[in-house]
Design a protein around this motif. Structure first.
Motif, PDB file in Angstrom:
ATOM      1  N   LEU A 114      15.715  28.050 -23.223  1.00 27.87           N
ATOM      2  CA  LEU A 114      15.855  26.675 -23.704  1.00 27.87           C
ATOM      3  C   LEU A 114      15.402  25.677 -22.652  1.00 27.87           C
ATOM      4  N   SER A 115      15.546  26.054 -21.383  1.00 24.87           N
ATOM      5  CA  SER A 115      15.194  25.132 -20.300  1.00 24.87           C
ATOM      6  C   SER A 115      14.183  25.717 -19.330  1.00 24.87           C
ATOM      7  N   HIS A 137      10.061  23.307 -24.513  1.00 27.60           N
ATOM      8  CA  HIS A 137      10.199  22.026 -25.221  1.00 27.60           C
ATOM      9  C   HIS A 137       9.907  22.184 -26.708  1.00 27.60           C
ATOM     10  N   ARG A 140      12.965  23.937 -28.359  1.00 25.74           N
ATOM     11  CA  ARG A 140      14.029  22.968 -28.656  1.00 25.74           C
ATOM     12  C   ARG A 140      13.679  22.134 -29.874  1.00 25.74           C
ATOM     13  N   LEU A 143      14.424  24.187 -32.974  1.00 19.91           N
ATOM     14  CA  LEU A 143      15.858  24.305 -33.257  1.00 19.91           C
ATOM     15  C   LEU A 143      16.395  23.063 -33.950  1.00 19.91           C
ATOM     16  N   MET A 154      19.383  30.375 -32.480  1.00 19.34           N
ATOM     17  CA  MET A 154      20.339  29.997 -31.439  1.00 19.34           C
ATOM     18  C   MET A 154      21.434  31.047 -31.302  1.00 19.34           C
ATOM     19  N   SER A 276      20.753  13.993 -28.175  1.00 19.99           N
ATOM     20  CA  SER A 276      20.484  14.178 -29.608  1.00 19.99           C
ATOM     21  C   SER A 276      19.959  12.903 -30.246  1.00 19.99           C
ATOM     22  N   GLN A 321      24.554  23.380 -26.154  1.00 18.14           N
ATOM     23  CA  GLN A 321      24.233  22.302 -27.090  1.00 18.14           C
ATOM     24  C   GLN A 321      23.438  21.194 -26.394  1.00 18.14           C
ATOM     25  N   GLN A 323      21.514  21.516 -23.773  1.00 21.55           N
ATOM     26  CA  GLN A 323      20.169  22.029 -23.511  1.00 21.55           C
ATOM     27  C   GLN A 323      19.328  22.058 -24.786  1.00 21.55           C
ATOM     28  N   LYS A 324      19.968  22.388 -25.897  1.00 15.41           N
ATOM     29  CA  LYS A 324      19.251  22.425 -27.174  1.00 15.41           C
ATOM     30  C   LYS A 324      18.585  21.083 -27.471  1.00 15.41           C
ATOM     31  N   PHE A 325      19.272  19.986 -27.148  1.00 12.23           N
ATOM     32  CA  PHE A 325      18.728  18.664 -27.442  1.00 12.23           C
ATOM     33  C   PHE A 325      17.869  18.112 -26.302  1.00 12.23           C
ATOM     34  N   GLY A 326      17.673  18.904 -25.240  1.00 13.19           N
ATOM     35  CA  GLY A 326      16.725  18.514 -24.207  1.00 13.19           C
ATOM     36  C   GLY A 326      17.301  17.832 -22.990  1.00 13.19           C
TER      37      GLY A 326
END
Length: 585
Positions: A114-115, A137, A140, A143, A154, A276, A321, A323-326
């Motif tokens: 994810l990162s 990127h 993400r 997702l 995920m 988010s 969570q 990391q999922k949104f960046g």
């Protein structure tokens, strides 16, 4: 956001069911990992692969090529279109295990991708492979854009990390005389969900053979043997994190919308909501996700988890969570000082780098309070602990322990330790627990036959030798009479509260109250200037939330609520900021 071992080469038993680290068992019964193979390694449909194509690019690999390698930055998620790939885990001693072989319509990746963190497994092609590569990127973006498909992916990424943690491959920690350092590293790796194994220097034949080939002094322990073959000698947490590639690089020219200092419940909540909603977010913490809440064995009064959830599981979920949104997460990395007199605001890191941002969220929580006890520092990590996790529970299995404190955290810890130890002696200065602990915990402690409450009592001295703590001196004052008892106890747990973690603010203009907390809103008026927002400090663009904020409710739910609320205020501040810049032009 959070913070997962039994290896074939390890003599150490798992310290915690791995699903408790990233998933938690608060809202579902425990499900063995083997029974969830279809969730760990799902097969995609042709339609799902087609939907994923716009997020990636086609890559070709010959047979016997490494698509990704342990210790090297992960390129992202691979969707295999043709050919076969063998996924392999290995440790620093050269032992390897085949995790699985994957073919068309399967994907290779785990949470680290994810990162773009270093890979925790090898991906070896068994024949020529064509794959669709989704860089971090774009992964993400997938997702978020493909909710149903993103949920399946995920879940698989998380369960794969759980599997790696259960196997215990990766780092090998070798104990020695410096047990406090070993304990600190083990706790750090566990709370950051990094696979590792503990091995004994004197008894394991692989380690005995290794030590015969390298020159080792007592001061070199604990040794950390990495899968890349490097041996680190008594590293601290920062050195270990740096070698593992856990610390991200920063673009010196980038200005973040918001920097969050602290990855406890408040900071993680702010990070999730801000990221988010499209804000550029960086998150810093000097140790691990979760803060003090992350060390809680079980939180039972958090909304939505009727059977409770461990603090680490809650933090692990929030961490993933974010990391999922960046969100750009940097752990462990400490802030040295805040330069709020600069435009944009700058935060100076311990390593000297500076991070620029339009706004700052102070969510640095609190630091464990250290009582005035003779020789306390000598036994920290060698018999004295400030949290109670499975790591500490294993150290004191079937022994008597002392726990000091009368709050909810102390109660949760006592209940947890009672399941592992012969007896838990709970020391409090007050006559009872009524004024400081929730009723359900008081009743639970009273029902445990191996928990004994000692009112009007406190520790006055500690003693031991090079092996650790041996005896504890306890003073009791009751009805005007004082008595002192020496107890042969090797493990003491201190849960006497915490002080606000605001020392890094001493050189900036942020107002601090007499107790060290950060006032906000009307309480933060300075030089006649009233903050525009309820969670804003005495400095424009600098906000404070969670335990570090003056007057806050010291509860996980309250911290999460403030983390969500502060993002709306940041949006309003940034809008005003942009309008001011436009007007100036």
């Amino acid at each position: 956001m959070t913070a997962l071992t039994q290896a074939a080469v390890s003599v150490a038993e798992p310290t915690l069911p791995a699903n408790e680290i990233l998933e938690g068992s608060g809202d579902a019964p425990f499900s063995p990992l083997e029974s969830r193979h279809h969730q760990r390694f799902p097969k995609l449909t042709e339609q799902e692969v087609e939907r994923m194509r716009r997020f990636g690019e086609i890559r070709e690999y010959p047979a016997q090529a490494m698509m990704f390698e342990i210790g090297q930055p992960g390129p992202g998620l691979f969707v295999i279109l043709s050919g076969r790939v063998r996924i392999i885990s290995r440790d620093g001693l050269g032992h390897s295990t085949i995790i699985i072989e994957q073919g068309p319509f399967e994907f290779a990746a785990e949470v680290a991708q994810l990162s773009g963190k270093p890979s925790l497994a090898d991906g070896l092609t068994l024949e020529p492979v064509t794959a669709l590569l989704l860089p971090p990127h774009q992964l993400r973006a997938l997702l978020v854009a493909e909710a149903e498909l993103g949920e399946r992916i995920m879940r698989a990424l998380i369960l794969r990390r759980v599997g790696l943690l259960e196997r215990g491959r990766g780092l090998v920690l070798v104990g020695g005389e410096a047990n406090n350092k070993l304990h600190a590293l083990q706790s750090f790796l566990r709370r950051n969900a990094y696979p590792h194994t503990i091995m004994e220097a004197e008894t394991d034949p692989d380690i005995v053979d290794l030590l015969a080939r390298i020159s080792v002094r007592p001061s070199d322990f604990p040794l950390v043997i990495c899968p890349d073959g490097n041996v680190l000698r008594a590293p601290d947490e920062g050195q270990l994190a740096s070698h593992l590639g856990l610390l991200p690089e920063f673009d010196p020219g980038h200005v973040y919308d918001v920097v969050v200092v602290g990855a406890g419940p408040a900071g993680l909540a702010a990070s999730v909501y801000a990221a988010s909603e499209g804000l550029s977010v960086a998150v810093f913490d000097c140790r691990a996700p979760g803060g003090q809440a992350g060390a809680s064995s079980r939180i039972e009064n958090y909304l939505g988890f009727p059977t409770g959830i461990s603090g680490q599981a809650l933090a692990g979920r929030a961490f993933v969570q974010a990391q999922k949104f960046g969100a750009h997460v940097a752990i462990p990395l400490a802030i040295k000082t805040l330069h709020c007199d600069r435009t944009p605001i700058e935060l100076e890191l311990d390593d000297g780098r500076c991070i620029a941002t339009h706004t700052v969220v102070i969510a640095s929580g609190a630091v464990y309070r250290r009582p005035q006890i003779h020789q306390l520092c000598r036994f920290e990590g060698r018999g004295v602990y400030y949290w109670a996790s499975p790591v500490e529970a294993k150290l004191c299995r079937d022994e008597e322990v002392i726990l000091v404190g009368g709050g909810n955290s102390a109660g949760q810890a006592a209940v947890f330790l009672a399941a592992h130890t012969a007896k838990v002696h709970v020391l409090i200065r007050a006559p009872s627990l009524e004024a400081s602990m929730s009723r359900y915990l008081i009743e639970r402690l009273a029902a445990l036959p191996n928990v004994e409450l000692h009112p009007y009592s406190e520790i006055t001295g500690l003693d031991g030798d090079e092996h650790g703590l041996a005896t504890v001196e306890v003073r009791t004052r009751r009805a005007g009479k004082e008595s002192t008892t020496t107890m042969p106890v090797h493990h003491v747990f201190l849960f006497i509260g915490a002080d606000p973690n605001t020392s890094w603010l001493r050189d900036c203009a942020v107002k601090i109250d007499a107790k060290g907390f950060v006032p906000t809103g009307l309480d933060a008026v300075a030089d006649g200037q009233i903050p525009a927002f309820a969670l804003e400090t005495s400095v424009k663009g600098v906000f404070a939330i969670g335990d570090v904020r003056s007057g806050s409710v010291k509860r996980v739910a309250a911290a999460v609520g403030e983390g969500a609320a502060v993002v709306a205020q940041i949006h309003a501040f940034l809008a005003q900021h942009r309008a001011a810049i436009a007007a100036a032009r």
